[in-house]
Design an enzyme around this catalytic site. Structure first.
Site, mmCIF file in Angstrom:
data_model
loop_
_atom_site.group_PDB
_atom_site.id
_atom_site.type_symbol
_atom_site.label_atom_id
_atom_site.label_comp_id
_atom_site.label_asym_id
_atom_site.label_seq_id
_atom_site.Cartn_x
_atom_site.Cartn_y
_atom_site.Cartn_z
ATOM 1 N N THR A 95 45.650 4.005 -45.349
ATOM 2 C CA THR A 95 44.989 4.969 -46.221
ATOM 3 C C THR A 95 44.460 4.295 -47.481
ATOM 4 O OG1 THR A 95 46.736 5.737 -47.742
ATOM 5 C CG2 THR A 95 46.803 6.561 -45.458
ATOM 6 N N ASP A 115 43.717 10.639 -51.037
ATOM 7 C CA ASP A 115 44.228 10.679 -52.401
ATOM 8 C C ASP A 115 45.637 11.258 -52.290
ATOM 9 O OD1 ASP A 115 44.994 11.310 -54.980
ATOM 10 O OD2 ASP A 115 43.119 12.306 -55.526
ATOM 11 N N ASN A 138 53.162 2.918 -50.744
ATOM 12 C CA ASN A 138 52.770 1.822 -51.611
ATOM 13 C C ASN A 138 51.796 2.243 -52.714
ATOM 14 O OD1 ASN A 138 52.090 -1.133 -52.278
ATOM 15 N ND2 ASN A 138 50.111 -0.327 -51.593
ATOM 16 N N LYS A 173 57.698 13.904 -47.374
ATOM 17 C CA LYS A 173 57.945 15.231 -46.801
ATOM 18 C C LYS A 173 57.121 15.452 -45.533
ATOM 19 C CE LYS A 173 58.255 18.875 -49.391
ATOM 20 N NZ LYS A 173 59.578 19.364 -48.901
ATOM 21 N N SER A 231 59.196 0.574 -54.969
ATOM 22 C CA SER A 231 59.678 0.827 -56.320
ATOM 23 C C SER A 231 59.339 -0.389 -57.179
ATOM 24 C CB SER A 231 61.177 1.118 -56.301
ATOM 25 O OG SER A 231 61.669 1.406 -57.583
ATOM 26 N N TYR A 243 55.697 4.772 -66.593
ATOM 27 C CA TYR A 243 55.784 4.054 -65.317
ATOM 28 C C TYR A 243 57.242 4.030 -64.857
ATOM 29 C CZ TYR A 243 55.789 0.203 -61.965
ATOM 30 O OH TYR A 243 55.970 -0.564 -60.842
ATOM 31 N N LYS A 270 59.210 5.584 -61.397
ATOM 32 C CA LYS A 270 59.977 4.767 -60.459
ATOM 33 C C LYS A 270 61.459 5.144 -60.448
ATOM 34 C CE LYS A 270 56.540 2.349 -58.901
ATOM 35 N NZ LYS A 270 56.044 2.565 -57.525
ATOM 36 N N THR A 314 49.320 -9.147 -58.704
ATOM 37 C CA THR A 314 48.515 -8.131 -58.023
ATOM 38 C C THR A 314 47.755 -7.334 -59.070
ATOM 39 O OG1 THR A 314 50.230 -6.416 -58.146
ATOM 40 C CG2 THR A 314 50.317 -7.921 -56.259
#
Length: 274
Positions: A31, A55, A82, A115, A133, A147, A151, A182
């Protein structure tokens, strides 16, 4: 051959892990927000890739994407939450809109995907949900408060989820990466409007980043395959060096504080009436 559902596959860990899975003959429902970013994967791996525009903050769209992946491949084995980004700014600096967007993506996005896949995995009596995480899921640093909030919440619901799904043969793993090279802190990051008063704190934090402390993202490919292939995968695993030392320091500090305040804590219990 395993079938994966991975969110946020345009770049970063999501892309690297999708490539690792496909390279060994697995199938991936990938996705992204922009389907064009998946063209190279489709060209190389063909029908092994199912590109899905998504989204993750749109629950109805998440439900539809998961249903489409199951319909297309027949089943899912591994689900990787992710999709997410870093929000930089002190608590005072972060706007309401920025705070809500961070929680919507990093927390609720993972929750909606979770879910959506749980009934399928539970009914199959097998599967593995991987939540991305962070070291920031067990620790907290200035300038990243929202942030961390996203997490820490992800960690909490995932630990409960692991207990709920264990009787059905479904595993849950929280992958807690260190700082990697990244887009987490680059192009995909959001920066709140800064206040000058917090500049010294930001400078001090930046000065503590050690040379060589930033991980190499490609090195995580074999690591994620080892996790999903394990017969008994861990609930939590760090990706990166010196993470256990950081965690030990953090938890020793917590225990020391709790011990120092034990008398007050226990007095707060009161004396139950007999």
């Amino acid at each position: 051959m395993k079938t994966w559902f991975i969110t946020g596959t345009s770049r970063g860990f999501g892309r690297l892990w999708a490539e690792a899975a496909l390279a060994r003959g697995d199938r991936v429902a990938a996705t992204v927000r922009d389907l064009a970013t998946l063209d190279p994967l489709v060209e190389k791996y063909g029908d092994a890739v199912l590109p899905l525009r998504l989204d993750v903050t749109d629950k109805a769209a998440v439900d539809a994407a998961v249903a489409r992946a199951i319909e297309h491949f027949g089943h899912l084995d591994i689900v990787v939450n992710n999709a997410g980004y870093g929000l930089f700014g002190t608590i005072e600096e972060v706007s309401e809109e920025e705070a809500r967007a961070q929680i919507d993506t990093n927390l609720f996005g993972a929750l909606w995907v979770t879910k959506a896949v749980v009934p399928h995995l539970r009914e199959r009596g097998a599967g593995h949900i991987v939540q991305v995480s962070s070291i920031g899921g067990i620790n907290a640093y200035a300038n990243l408060g929202l942030y961390h909030a996203s997490k820490w919440a992800l960690e909490g619901f995932s630990q409960a989820l692991a207990q709920e799904l264990a009787p059905f043969g479904v595993h849950v793993t929280l992958v807690e990466p260190a700082n990697y090279a990244t887009d987490w802190s680059g192009a995909s990051a959001v920066h709140a409007t800064p206040l000058d008063v917090y500049e010294p704190a930001r400078a001090a934090r930046a000065a503590r980043v050690r040379p060589g402390a930033v991980g190499v993202p490609t090195a995580t490919r074999e690591a994620i395959l080892a996790v999903v292939d394990a017969e008994e995968p861990p609930l939590r695993i760090f990706f990166g060096r010196n993470m256990i030392e950081q965690a030990t320091t953090e938890y020793e500090s917590r225990v020391a504080t709790w011990e120092a305040w034990r008398e007050v804590s226990e007095a707060a219990h009161g004396t139950p009436e007999q």
